[in-house]
Design a protein around this motif. Sequence first.
Motif, PDB file in Angstrom:
ATOM      1  N   ALA A  72       0.745  -1.350   0.037  1.00  0.00           N
ATOM      2  CA  ALA A  72       0.070   0.079   0.175  1.00  0.00           C
ATOM      3  C   ALA A  72       0.872   1.220   0.106  1.00  0.00           C
ATOM      4  CB  ALA A  72      -0.903   0.099   1.216  1.00  0.00           C
ATOM      5  N   VAL A  73       0.512   2.215  -0.785  1.00  0.00           N
ATOM      6  CA  VAL A  73       1.206   3.563  -1.013  1.00  0.00           C
ATOM      7  C   VAL A  73       0.161   4.603  -0.929  1.00  0.00           C
ATOM      8  CG1 VAL A  73       2.767   4.906  -2.318  1.00  0.00           C
ATOM      9  CG2 VAL A  73       2.870   2.630  -2.385  1.00  0.00           C
ATOM     10  N   ASP A  74       0.322   5.516   0.181  1.00  0.00           N
ATOM     11  CA  ASP A  74      -0.343   6.702   0.311  1.00  0.00           C
ATOM     12  C   ASP A  74       0.280   8.011  -0.257  1.00  0.00           C
ATOM     13  OD1 ASP A  74      -2.470   5.502   1.747  1.00  0.00           O
ATOM     14  OD2 ASP A  74      -1.554   5.694   3.419  1.00  0.00           O
ATOM     15  N   GLY A  75      -0.374   8.418  -1.566  1.00  0.00           N
ATOM     16  CA  GLY A  75       0.359   9.479  -2.170  1.00  0.00           C
ATOM     17  C   GLY A  75      -0.600  10.008  -3.313  1.00  0.00           C
ATOM     18  N   THR A  76      -0.090  10.996  -3.758  1.00  0.00           N
ATOM     19  CA  THR A  76      -0.926  11.708  -4.544  1.00  0.00           C
ATOM     20  C   THR A  76      -0.520  10.932  -6.169  1.00  0.00           C
ATOM     21  OG1 THR A  76       0.903  13.081  -5.323  1.00  0.00           O
ATOM     22  CG2 THR A  76      -0.693  14.124  -3.748  1.00  0.00           C
ATOM     23  N   VAL A  77      -1.647  11.056  -7.000  1.00  0.00           N
ATOM     24  CA  VAL A  77      -1.363  10.447  -8.287  1.00  0.00           C
ATOM     25  C   VAL A  77      -0.851  11.414  -9.403  1.00  0.00           C
ATOM     26  CG1 VAL A  77      -3.003   9.172  -9.984  1.00  0.00           C
ATOM     27  CG2 VAL A  77      -3.793   9.265  -7.600  1.00  0.00           C
ATOM     28  N   THR A 110     -13.625  22.499 -15.049  1.00  0.00           N
ATOM     29  CA  THR A 110     -13.088  23.406 -14.176  1.00  0.00           C
ATOM     30  C   THR A 110     -13.241  22.873 -12.609  1.00  0.00           C
ATOM     31  OG1 THR A 110     -15.050  24.793 -13.756  1.00  0.00           O
ATOM     32  CG2 THR A 110     -13.491  25.224 -15.475  1.00  0.00           C
ATOM     33  N   THR A 111     -12.360  23.329 -11.876  1.00  0.00           N
ATOM     34  CA  THR A 111     -12.343  22.790 -10.586  1.00  0.00           C
ATOM     35  C   THR A 111     -13.553  23.331  -9.831  1.00  0.00           C
ATOM     36  OG1 THR A 111     -10.068  23.075 -10.160  1.00  0.00           O
ATOM     37  CG2 THR A 111     -11.242  22.977  -8.414  1.00  0.00           C
ATOM     38  N   ALA A 112     -14.276  24.620 -10.411  1.00  0.00           N
ATOM     39  CA  ALA A 112     -15.344  24.964  -9.620  1.00  0.00           C
ATOM     40  C   ALA A 112     -16.530  24.097  -9.866  1.00  0.00           C
ATOM     41  CB  ALA A 112     -15.441  26.507 -10.108  1.00  0.00           C
ATOM     42  N   LEU A 147     -11.407  11.632 -10.242  1.00  0.00           N
ATOM     43  CA  LEU A 147     -11.698  11.289  -8.829  1.00  0.00           C
ATOM     44  C   LEU A 147     -10.699  11.924  -7.784  1.00  0.00           C
ATOM     45  CD1 LEU A 147     -12.583   7.374  -9.555  1.00  0.00           C
ATOM     46  CD2 LEU A 147     -14.313   9.029  -8.791  1.00  0.00           C
ATOM     47  N   ASN A 148      -9.425  11.884  -8.283  1.00  0.00           N
ATOM     48  CA  ASN A 148      -8.307  12.437  -7.434  1.00  0.00           C
ATOM     49  C   ASN A 148      -8.616  13.822  -7.355  1.00  0.00           C
ATOM     50  OD1 ASN A 148      -6.083  11.995  -6.041  1.00  0.00           O
ATOM     51  ND2 ASN A 148      -4.905  13.306  -7.746  1.00  0.00           N
ATOM     52  N   ARG A 149      -9.117  14.822  -8.123  1.00  0.00           N
ATOM     53  CA  ARG A 149      -9.512  15.928  -7.964  1.00  0.00           C
ATOM     54  C   ARG A 149     -10.694  16.172  -7.053  1.00  0.00           C
ATOM     55  NH1 ARG A 149     -10.482  18.459 -13.530  1.00  0.00           N
ATOM     56  NH2 ARG A 149     -10.739  20.505 -12.507  1.00  0.00           N
ATOM     57  N   LEU A 150     -11.490  15.494  -7.435  1.00  0.00           N
ATOM     58  CA  LEU A 150     -12.747  15.573  -6.483  1.00  0.00           C
ATOM     59  C   LEU A 150     -12.638  14.757  -5.110  1.00  0.00           C
ATOM     60  CD1 LEU A 150     -15.985  16.250  -6.408  1.00  0.00           C
ATOM     61  CD2 LEU A 150     -16.487  13.974  -7.395  1.00  0.00           C
ATOM     62  N   ARG A 180     -16.738  11.051   0.917  1.00  0.00           N
ATOM     63  CA  ARG A 180     -16.298  12.726   1.385  1.00  0.00           C
ATOM     64  C   ARG A 180     -15.489  13.136   0.062  1.00  0.00           C
ATOM     65  NH1 ARG A 180     -19.895  15.052   4.751  1.00  0.00           N
ATOM     66  NH2 ARG A 180     -20.505  13.791   6.512  1.00  0.00           N
ATOM     67  N   SER A 181     -15.878  14.193  -0.406  1.00  0.00           N
ATOM     68  CA  SER A 181     -15.125  15.079  -1.211  1.00  0.00           C
ATOM     69  C   SER A 181     -13.692  15.439  -0.369  1.00  0.00           C
ATOM     70  CB  SER A 181     -15.736  16.155  -1.992  1.00  0.00           C
ATOM     71  OG  SER A 181     -16.038  17.257  -0.968  1.00  0.00           O
ATOM     72  N   ARG A 182     -12.989  16.066  -1.244  1.00  0.00           N
ATOM     73  CA  ARG A 182     -11.665  16.545  -0.530  1.00  0.00           C
ATOM     74  C   ARG A 182     -11.995  17.808   0.174  1.00  0.00           C
ATOM     75  NH1 ARG A 182      -7.602  16.700  -4.836  1.00  0.00           N
ATOM     76  NH2 ARG A 182      -6.400  17.587  -3.461  1.00  0.00           N
TER      77      ARG A 182
END
Length: 257
Positions: A22-27, A52-54, A93-96, A151-153
Amino acid sequence: MTFRTVLALSAAVLAFSAGTVAVDGTVGTGTDRVTAAELGPGPVPHETPRVTTAKLKRVDSIELDAESLVFRRGDKIVTEASMRDARTMVGLLNRLLGTPSRTQTAEGVGGACFPSGTTYTWGGAVRVAALTTPAAAGNAVEIRVLRDSVRSRTGDEVELHGPGGVQVGDDLRTAIEDAPSTDRMSLGSDDARAYQLLLEPGWAPEHDESDRSDDGDADADTDTAADLGTNGVSALTDDTTVTVLGSPMPVHAKRSC
């Protein structure tokens, strides 16, 4: 639940547990990027419009369809990610949802049919296995939904559901009873029932001239196609209560892989 039922359900869920780290980290190197080495090669049939992020922050539900994830705000579609495009799928999914837990798996680790790839899990609720090489059906990822929300970020709740609004925790007794035998499969035993119910078909095998035998018989591969079962997005149940939603997840597949 009996051991037999647990074994049947476990076999249908992507676990990638044996021999993984297992690795916890950003994609990747950014919030919406993943590395090509992790996701592997493969054609992308169309380019998903940039969201967009918004707009992405407004997403309040994610729907697992047979061949895509649909990100919604109420009844409105914010964006959609094809399961043929692992990079876009994992990136959105990573962004959200934020940073996932991550495991890397070599081919055959955990079982002869386990493909190589990288599995990302968000909040113990959404699991995406990005395959090193796209599967024969055309999918570059396999998806499992394990809870009814995540839960979202930003801390907001995002509902998770399949076709028709089916969620983990729903009772599908009536749907199971009414479904044709071709769309359901019993996984349990008499004292501990469990089912797989096809919610929406997808990933139909493509046949062309190359599928014909030397004598021109177009039906030469009929038995092979039948062995693959009916693919699409399915629900797994404990008794009649949904425990997992997944795609691709064929019913009545006779082949071992």
